[in-house]
Write an enzyme that holds these catalytic residues in place. Structure first.
Site, PDB file in Angstrom:
ATOM      1  N   ASN A  43     -30.024  -7.854  97.608  1.00 17.35           N
ATOM      2  CA  ASN A  43     -31.178  -6.972  97.731  1.00 17.35           C
ATOM      3  C   ASN A  43     -30.965  -5.611  97.068  1.00 17.35           C
ATOM      4  O   ASN A  43     -31.928  -4.962  96.681  1.00 17.35           O
ATOM      5  CB  ASN A  43     -31.506  -6.771  99.222  1.00 17.35           C
ATOM      6  CG  ASN A  43     -32.498  -5.654  99.447  1.00 17.35           C
ATOM      7  OD1 ASN A  43     -33.687  -5.791  99.188  1.00 17.35           O
ATOM      8  ND2 ASN A  43     -32.005  -4.503  99.920  1.00 17.35           N
ATOM      9  N   ASN A  89     -44.507  -3.398  83.926  1.00 16.45           N
ATOM     10  CA  ASN A  89     -45.027  -2.161  84.494  1.00 16.45           C
ATOM     11  C   ASN A  89     -44.632  -1.020  83.572  1.00 16.45           C
ATOM     12  O   ASN A  89     -43.435  -0.825  83.308  1.00 16.45           O
ATOM     13  CB  ASN A  89     -44.482  -1.919  85.903  1.00 16.45           C
ATOM     14  CG  ASN A  89     -45.297  -0.895  86.662  1.00 16.45           C
ATOM     15  OD1 ASN A  89     -46.498  -0.750  86.431  1.00 16.45           O
ATOM     16  ND2 ASN A  89     -44.659  -0.192  87.577  1.00 16.45           N
ATOM     17  N   TYR A 122     -36.114  -1.731  84.715  1.00 16.52           N
ATOM     18  CA  TYR A 122     -36.202  -2.403  86.017  1.00 16.52           C
ATOM     19  C   TYR A 122     -36.793  -3.808  85.875  1.00 16.52           C
ATOM     20  O   TYR A 122     -36.270  -4.789  86.412  1.00 16.52           O
ATOM     21  CB  TYR A 122     -37.066  -1.558  86.961  1.00 16.52           C
ATOM     22  CG  TYR A 122     -37.191  -2.111  88.360  1.00 16.52           C
ATOM     23  CD1 TYR A 122     -36.144  -1.988  89.268  1.00 16.52           C
ATOM     24  CD2 TYR A 122     -38.363  -2.741  88.776  1.00 16.52           C
ATOM     25  CE1 TYR A 122     -36.253  -2.491  90.557  1.00 16.52           C
ATOM     26  CE2 TYR A 122     -38.482  -3.242  90.058  1.00 16.52           C
ATOM     27  CZ  TYR A 122     -37.429  -3.106  90.944  1.00 16.52           C
ATOM     28  OH  TYR A 122     -37.553  -3.612  92.224  1.00 16.52           O
ATOM     29  N   ALA A 160     -36.839  -5.714  83.216  1.00 12.89           N
ATOM     30  CA  ALA A 160     -35.885  -6.568  82.504  1.00 12.89           C
ATOM     31  C   ALA A 160     -34.794  -7.059  83.443  1.00 12.89           C
ATOM     32  O   ALA A 160     -34.396  -8.231  83.404  1.00 12.89           O
ATOM     33  CB  ALA A 160     -35.272  -5.807  81.333  1.00 12.89           C
TER      34      ALA A 160
END
Length: 252
Positions: free
Chosen positions: A95, A154, A160, A162
């Site tokens: 995470n 975005n 991020y 990628a």
């Protein structure tokens, strides 16, 4: 949200990276509530131990900073040895992640590399540290947290997006490598979730985000935690190499 004890999680040992707050904290709480022994990581031992104390005696906090791969690899070797001595790891949730937003033409190589290192290389390093033990025991459940932006993109988040898109390819390839050893590997791709990060967004921008969500609300950390727990549970024992979208309908 009603507490649910997910089948097959009780008495398992789980590791949740980035488990001290937000989505990671909700995942750790769900696993504790389902009877797992949970190890959570955070960048500092103080943050990890504070969160673990709040989760209760079934939780333990350890430090792990994935933004510097060489140091992270060394720390993971120590953690893997400790956990092996304790009986091994059953459930792994990747995470931990970070953002360093900016338009490509203004993004420095350092901003690009830091996000790739923490989000994608970090997931690889943690997985590599614990998969051998799962292979020996012929059991394991791995869930990685991707993102809706991996598919939609975005503006200002190319690094991020990628890293999270790369994670999907990683999940599907790893799932093929370890399926014969009784290990499943899946991803959950959250949409916009009501965490500290989204709370900091100005109200006008937040309202624009909501216009993109057919269900007309941000997700709650518990929405994501339930999806992760499902994939870790016996209820999903025949699911591997999949991406479960939890985004209120943003990308359908």
């Amino acid at each position: 949200m009603t507490e649910m004890k997910w089948p097959g999680i009780a008495s398992r040992r789980a590791l949740v990276t980035g488990g001290s707050r937000g989505i990671g904290r909700a995942i750790a709480q769900t696993l504790v509530d389902s009877g797992a022994e949970v190890i959570i990581t955070a960048r500092t031992v103080e943050s990890a131990e504070r969160a673990a104390a709040e989760l209760g005696p079934s939780a333990r906090g350890v430090d792990l900073d994935l933004s510097e791969p060489a140091r992270a690899e060394s720390r993971l070797a120590e953690l893997a040895a400790e956990i092996k001595q304790a009986g091994g790891l059953d459930l792994l949730v990747l995470n931990a992640g970070m953002t360093r937003d900016g338009l490509v033409m203004r993004m420095s190589l350092a901003q690009w590399q830091e996000v790739i290192d923490a989000n994608l290389t970090g997931a690889y390093l943690v997985t590599k540290a614990f998969v051998p033990g799962m292979i020996r025991s012929r059991f394991g459940r791995i869930v990685m947290l991707s993102s809706v932006v991996a598919r939609m993109g975005n503006a200002g988040q190319s690094n991020y997006a990628a890293s999270k898109a790369g994670m999907i390819g990683f999940v599907r390839s790893l799932a093929r490598e370890v399926a014969s050893r009784g290990i499943t590997v899946n991803a959950v791709a959250p949409g916009f979730v009501d965490t500290d990060m989204t709370k900091a967004i100005p109200e006008a921008a937040r309202n624009k985000l909501l216009e993109l969500v057919p269900l007309a609300r941000l997700g709650e950390p518990e929405d994501i935690a339930s999806a992760v727990a499902f994939l870790l549970s016996d209820a999903a024992s025949y699911i591997t190499g999949e991406v479960l979208d939890v985004n209120g309908g943003m990308d359908m």
